[in-house]
Design a protein around this motif. Structure first.
Motif, PDB file in Angstrom:
ATOM      1  N   ILE B  83     210.781 -18.984 104.647  1.00 25.87           N
ATOM      2  CA  ILE B  83     210.956 -18.046 103.537  1.00 25.87           C
ATOM      3  C   ILE B  83     212.412 -18.026 103.071  1.00 25.87           C
ATOM      4  O   ILE B  83     212.695 -18.098 101.879  1.00 25.87           O
ATOM      5  CB  ILE B  83     210.530 -16.617 103.952  1.00 25.87           C
ATOM      6  CG1 ILE B  83     209.070 -16.644 104.402  1.00 25.87           C
ATOM      7  CG2 ILE B  83     210.711 -15.654 102.784  1.00 25.87           C
ATOM      8  CD1 ILE B  83     208.593 -15.326 104.965  1.00 25.87           C
ATOM      9  N   ALA B  84     213.343 -17.964 104.046  1.00 31.01           N
ATOM     10  CA  ALA B  84     214.756 -17.783 103.686  1.00 31.01           C
ATOM     11  C   ALA B  84     215.328 -18.994 102.952  1.00 31.01           C
ATOM     12  O   ALA B  84     216.056 -18.833 101.963  1.00 31.01           O
ATOM     13  CB  ALA B  84     215.577 -17.492 104.940  1.00 31.01           C
ATOM     14  N   PRO B  86     213.871 -21.522 101.054  1.00 28.31           N
ATOM     15  CA  PRO B  86     213.492 -21.640  99.637  1.00 28.31           C
ATOM     16  C   PRO B  86     214.102 -20.542  98.767  1.00 28.31           C
ATOM     17  O   PRO B  86     214.559 -20.815  97.654  1.00 28.31           O
ATOM     18  CB  PRO B  86     211.966 -21.529  99.664  1.00 28.31           C
ATOM     19  CG  PRO B  86     211.582 -21.980 101.015  1.00 28.31           C
ATOM     20  CD  PRO B  86     212.687 -21.529 101.917  1.00 28.31           C
ATOM     21  N   LEU B  87     214.146 -19.306  99.305  1.00 32.31           N
ATOM     22  CA  LEU B  87     214.765 -18.218  98.541  1.00 32.31           C
ATOM     23  C   LEU B  87     216.209 -18.571  98.191  1.00 32.31           C
ATOM     24  O   LEU B  87     216.654 -18.429  97.051  1.00 32.31           O
ATOM     25  CB  LEU B  87     214.777 -16.935  99.373  1.00 32.31           C
ATOM     26  CG  LEU B  87     213.581 -16.002  99.255  1.00 32.31           C
ATOM     27  CD1 LEU B  87     213.802 -14.770 100.122  1.00 32.31           C
ATOM     28  CD2 LEU B  87     213.399 -15.584  97.798  1.00 32.31           C
ATOM     29  N   ASN B  88     216.930 -19.032  99.217  1.00 30.57           N
ATOM     30  CA  ASN B  88     218.331 -19.375  98.995  1.00 30.57           C
ATOM     31  C   ASN B  88     218.501 -20.590  98.108  1.00 30.57           C
ATOM     32  O   ASN B  88     219.504 -20.730  97.421  1.00 30.57           O
ATOM     33  CB  ASN B  88     219.038 -19.606 100.335  1.00 30.57           C
ATOM     34  CG  ASN B  88     219.475 -18.290 100.941  1.00 30.57           C
ATOM     35  OD1 ASN B  88     219.698 -17.325 100.207  1.00 30.57           O
ATOM     36  ND2 ASN B  88     219.590 -18.258 102.244  1.00 30.57           N
ATOM     37  N   THR B  89     217.531 -21.484  98.141  1.00 27.94           N
ATOM     38  CA  THR B  89     217.607 -22.649  97.268  1.00 27.94           C
ATOM     39  C   THR B  89     217.544 -22.189  95.813  1.00 27.94           C
ATOM     40  O   THR B  89     218.373 -22.574  94.988  1.00 27.94           O
ATOM     41  CB  THR B  89     216.443 -23.613  97.564  1.00 27.94           C
ATOM     42  OG1 THR B  89     216.464 -23.914  98.950  1.00 27.94           O
ATOM     43  CG2 THR B  89     216.576 -24.879  96.759  1.00 27.94           C
ATOM     44  N   VAL B  90     216.569 -21.329  95.531  1.00 25.34           N
ATOM     45  CA  VAL B  90     216.431 -20.823  94.167  1.00 25.34           C
ATOM     46  C   VAL B  90     217.677 -20.034  93.766  1.00 25.34           C
ATOM     47  O   VAL B  90     218.277 -20.269  92.722  1.00 25.34           O
ATOM     48  CB  VAL B  90     215.174 -19.933  94.051  1.00 25.34           C
ATOM     49  CG1 VAL B  90     215.133 -19.252  92.692  1.00 25.34           C
ATOM     50  CG2 VAL B  90     213.927 -20.769  94.269  1.00 25.34           C
ATOM     51  N   PHE B  91     218.095 -19.138  94.671  1.00 27.58           N
ATOM     52  CA  PHE B  91     219.277 -18.345  94.358  1.00 27.58           C
ATOM     53  C   PHE B  91     220.499 -19.245  94.174  1.00 27.58           C
ATOM     54  O   PHE B  91     221.280 -19.084  93.236  1.00 27.58           O
ATOM     55  CB  PHE B  91     219.553 -17.336  95.478  1.00 27.58           C
ATOM     56  CG  PHE B  91     220.907 -16.729  95.357  1.00 27.58           C
ATOM     57  CD1 PHE B  91     221.126 -15.696  94.466  1.00 27.58           C
ATOM     58  CD2 PHE B  91     221.982 -17.227  96.089  1.00 27.58           C
ATOM     59  CE1 PHE B  91     222.399 -15.161  94.318  1.00 27.58           C
ATOM     60  CE2 PHE B  91     223.246 -16.698  95.949  1.00 27.58           C
ATOM     61  CZ  PHE B  91     223.459 -15.662  95.062  1.00 27.58           C
ATOM     62  N   VAL B 158     213.870 -11.728 107.870  1.00 30.86           N
ATOM     63  CA  VAL B 158     214.030 -12.653 106.744  1.00 30.86           C
ATOM     64  C   VAL B 158     215.218 -12.228 105.880  1.00 30.86           C
ATOM     65  O   VAL B 158     216.060 -13.044 105.500  1.00 30.86           O
ATOM     66  CB  VAL B 158     212.736 -12.710 105.897  1.00 30.86           C
ATOM     67  CG1 VAL B 158     212.983 -13.456 104.605  1.00 30.86           C
ATOM     68  CG2 VAL B 158     211.627 -13.378 106.692  1.00 30.86           C
ATOM     69  N   LEU B 159     215.299 -10.918 105.603  1.00 33.99           N
ATOM     70  CA  LEU B 159     216.406 -10.420 104.785  1.00 33.99           C
ATOM     71  C   LEU B 159     217.757 -10.745 105.419  1.00 33.99           C
ATOM     72  O   LEU B 159     218.662 -11.262 104.752  1.00 33.99           O
ATOM     73  CB  LEU B 159     216.288  -8.897 104.618  1.00 33.99           C
ATOM     74  CG  LEU B 159     215.427  -8.410 103.463  1.00 33.99           C
ATOM     75  CD1 LEU B 159     215.331  -6.894 103.470  1.00 33.99           C
ATOM     76  CD2 LEU B 159     216.013  -8.891 102.143  1.00 33.99           C
ATOM     77  N   THR B 162     218.429 -14.476 105.295  1.00 39.50           N
ATOM     78  CA  THR B 162     218.731 -14.895 103.931  1.00 39.50           C
ATOM     79  C   THR B 162     220.159 -14.502 103.557  1.00 39.50           C
ATOM     80  O   THR B 162     220.913 -15.289 103.004  1.00 39.50           O
ATOM     81  CB  THR B 162     217.750 -14.235 102.944  1.00 39.50           C
ATOM     82  OG1 THR B 162     216.434 -14.450 103.413  1.00 39.50           O
ATOM     83  CG2 THR B 162     217.897 -14.821 101.557  1.00 39.50           C
ATOM     84  N   PHE B 166     223.038 -17.308 102.600  1.00 42.78           N
ATOM     85  CA  PHE B 166     222.972 -17.644 101.177  1.00 42.78           C
ATOM     86  C   PHE B 166     224.155 -18.383 100.576  1.00 42.78           C
ATOM     87  O   PHE B 166     224.008 -19.059  99.573  1.00 42.78           O
ATOM     88  CB  PHE B 166     222.455 -16.485 100.312  1.00 42.78           C
ATOM     89  CG  PHE B 166     223.426 -15.489  99.777  1.00 42.78           C
ATOM     90  CD1 PHE B 166     223.166 -14.130  99.939  1.00 42.78           C
ATOM     91  CD2 PHE B 166     224.537 -15.859  99.047  1.00 42.78           C
ATOM     92  CE1 PHE B 166     224.026 -13.193  99.424  1.00 42.78           C
ATOM     93  CE2 PHE B 166     225.399 -14.905  98.531  1.00 42.78           C
ATOM     94  CZ  PHE B 166     225.144 -13.571  98.735  1.00 42.78           C
TER      95      PHE B 166
END
Ligand code: ATP
Ligand code: MG
Lengths: 354, 291
Positions: B83-84, B86-91, B158-159, B162, B166
């Motif tokens: 989860i972390a 991909p989130l960071n990739t987008v961010f 996860v938070l 992330t 990040f």
């Protein structure tokens, strides 16, 4: 494509890059946009392409106002100074880009790219990446890529700047032929006047953001309208006191007016070589420069220095030698005008009409 | 590729003329110190992990690794990473894009904020979330009312992960995208490509190796993160323990062999990451040599 530009201005943080430029270009013409560095040529081109928006003024393409039309919809091909090829795509994909984006079908793309590969002589290089090409080949890819979506106007920003002198000459001949074959309206930027004179149907001279003159190379050369153009075109020498030159003593001038003399207006030689000895003054050869096909002479005449050409076939002159100098004509220039004045002493005793 | 500084440690020494090069003795001493240090600080502990892991035999190793708690820790770790990262990739892509392509107010603030997780201690990073979402935290009562669990549960882990990881991708991409300039994108626009098409066909392919490298670094850190996760996890065995936390618990319970066995799993994950990283470096160096 007919282009009309009215009163375009562009200001970058207080610096006036383009100011109040208006011109119109007929369909199918090849236009050379010429001017000194920083004159606003690229800015003007970018405004036409829609990559920059003008602060004031209107642009009409085929009579339609396009100020608010996105670059994507203007139907303009742009060849960038550094080509800006897509590094991660091979030649084929680079050329095909504009068609792939429009979701044309595969066969149609293939056909069009093949056509352009033949046109630009790049057949066999389809699979190469930009870094595997020479400067001239990259230039052609950039050109083919811009042409692929069949733009109606082609803009080229110093297309030959990064190419060595010899290839450059070949390429510009090639480009001129190609453009006339396709019949596409084109504007190309250059600060090389030989290039502009050789290639262009018409020239636009731009300086400090202003359009100085528009016209055919011949008319720009023979009838410069402003002091800047007279001085910029040709290899001109500025003369501070024209009335001190033989033949021009009686020319009526306002105070402080200068004159511009081009080497081809000056005839230099031993006394017997000059056609109108009575109209010639005495001068001294200061330097002689070898220019390949001819010699360039730096001559001191009274308080003025002028440049002249001399053929290699003629008897050689020596530095320091006293020579006769005949100035056939000069341009008298003031702030906003340039007037040609012929040497009045040059009267042929037996006029022959050709 | 200015931003790839971190990605390319060239093995070629800069050519130094003889008169400024140190004498052979000094060279030997310097190289010796470097190798000795590496051996003591990196290799010896790494080797000892495996030695300790297998001390009580292969059976014990297998048993510890296949223990349900260990498996659940591994699952949680992988889940968190999935989860972390991909989130960071987008961010990371969004931030790098915004910073390198647009002028806007607060740009400097954004750049500084991206570095924040590097600057603060991971424990503080964890505490931030406890203070926000914990029972006594700002949103605590509201969350309790709606029966949403963040702290001591997967969302908290996860938070925290992330947050801590990040900067990696954004940091990797920003200099790359800045160096790239806008020329190719302008060319694409003049050829009819719209914003999204330009991004997919021109911008992204140009930074793909840098992006991959950032993802790998981000991944490595996400797998191994201890401090921040430790604060928000609550150490519930078989539920909120990630691999690093599980190792610590085993160790604290004097189950040394088991803890080292699980640690060896983490080392293996790290080795895989290193291998992928080397592959990416090699590819991107090749790419760079071509440009
Ligand atoms: N993005 C920009 N921001 C600020 N000033 C700019 C920008 N682009 C151009 N200028 C300025 O506008 C003026 C005209 O620039 P432009 O690039 O159009 O010149 P040019 O005629 O193409 O010159 P060259 O022959 O050197 O390419 C220059 O003084 C330049 O410094
Ligand atoms: Mg320019």
């Amino acid at each position: 494509m007919h282009i009309e530009v009215r009163g375009i201005s562009k200001n970058y943080n207080g610096h006036q890059a383009v100011s109040d430029v208006s011109f119109s270009i007929e369909r199918g013409k090849l236009i050379g946009l010429l001017g000194p560095s920083g004159g606003g040529k690229s800015t003007l081109l970018r405004i036409l392409a829609g990559l920059e928006s003008p602060d004031a003024g209107e642009i009409y393409i085929n009579g339609k106002l396009v100020n608010d039309v996105q670059p994507q919809q203007r139907g303009i091909g742009f060849v960038f100074q550094n080509y800006a090829l897509f590094k991660h795509m091979n030649v084929f994909d680079n050329i095909a880009f504009g068609l792939t984006i429009r979701k044309k079908d595969k066969a149609e793309i293939k056909q069009r790219v093949d056509e352009l590969l033949d046109l630009t002589g790049l057949r066999g290089f389809e699979k190469r990446y930009p870094h595997q090409l020479s400067g001239g080949q990259r230039q052609r890819v950039a050109f083919a890529r811009a042409l692929a979506p069949r733009p109606e106007l082609l803009l080229l920003d110093e297309p030959f700047a990064a190419i060595d002198a010899k290839v450059r000459k070949e390429l510009r001949t090639w480009l001129k032929q190609l453009i006339s074959t396709i019949g596409i309206t084109s504007i190309f930027v250059t600060h090389d006047q030989d290039e502009a004179v050789e290639v262009a149907d018409e020239m636009l001279i731009v300086q400090q953001g202003r359009l100085e003159q528009q016209g055919t190379p011949v008319s720009i050369y023979t009838e410069p309208k402003t002091a800047f153009v007279a001085g910029f075109i040709g290899h001109s020498t500025v003369v501070e006191q024209p009335t001190s030159l033989r033949g021009f003593e009686l020319t009526k001038l306002s105070v402080g007016t200068q004159a511009i003399i081009r080497p081809e207006f000056v005839e230099v030689g031993r006394e017997q070589e000059i056609a109108f000895p009575s109209a010639a003054a005495k001068g001294t050869v200061r330097h002689i420069f070898f220019r390949g096909a001819h010699l360039e002479l730096d001559i001191q005449v009274g308080d003025n220095r002028v440049a002249a050409h001399r053929s290699l076939d003629q008897e050689p002159l020596q530095p320091g030698e006293e020579v006769s100098v005949l100035i056939h004509r000069l341009y008298v220039v003031s702030e906003q005008s340039a007037t040609m004045v012929e040497n009045p002493l040059k009267v042929d005793p037996l006029p022959v009409h050709i | 590729m200015a931003g790839a500084i971190t990605a390319h440690l060239s093995e070629k020494a800069s050519k130094r003329p003889k008169h400024i090069t140190e004498s052979p003795i000094i060279r030997v001493v310097l190289i010796g110190i470097a190798l000795l240090f590496l051996g003591l600080i990196v290799l010896l502990p790494l080797a000892s992990i495996f030695v300790e892991a297998f001390k009580k035999g292969f059976e014990v190793y297998v048993a510890s690794v296949t223990d349900p708690d260990a498996i659940s820790a591994l699952k949680l770790t992988l889940m968190t990473v999935l989860i972390a990262v991909p989130l960071n990739t987008v961010f990371g892509i969004a931030a790098a894009w915004a910073i390198s392509k647009f002028q806007f107010r607060g740009k400097n603030v954004l750049i500084t904020l991206i570095d924040l997780p590097f600057a603060v201690s991971p424990v503080i990073s964890g505490l931030i979330f406890v203070l926000l979402f914990g029972a006594q935290g700002m949103f605590g009562p509201w969350l309790a009312e709606h029966d949403i669990k963040i702290i001591f549960a997967l969302p908290g882990i996860v938070l925290a992960t992330t947050f801590v990881t990040f900067p990696f991708i954004a940091r990797e991409l920003i200099p790359l995208m800045q160096a790239q300039g806008v020329q190719e994108e302008e060319a694409a626009a003049s050829l009819g490509a719209k914003g999204w098409q330009i991004f997919w066909r021109v911008t992204l392919p140009n930074v793909k190796w840098g992006l991959l490298y950032g993802i790998i670094l981000c991944n490595a850190r996400a797998v191994g993160e201890f401090g921040a996760v430790s604060v928000v996890s609550g150490h519930i065995r078989g539920e909120t323990n990630t691999l690093p936390l599980h190792i610590e618990i085993l160790y604290n319970e004097y189950q040394f062999s088991a803890s080292f066995a699980v640690a060896s799993l983490l080392v293996l994950l790290a080795l895989v990451t290193l291998i992928v990283k080397s592959l990416v470096e090699w590819k991107s160096a090749q790419q760079q040599a071509e440009e």
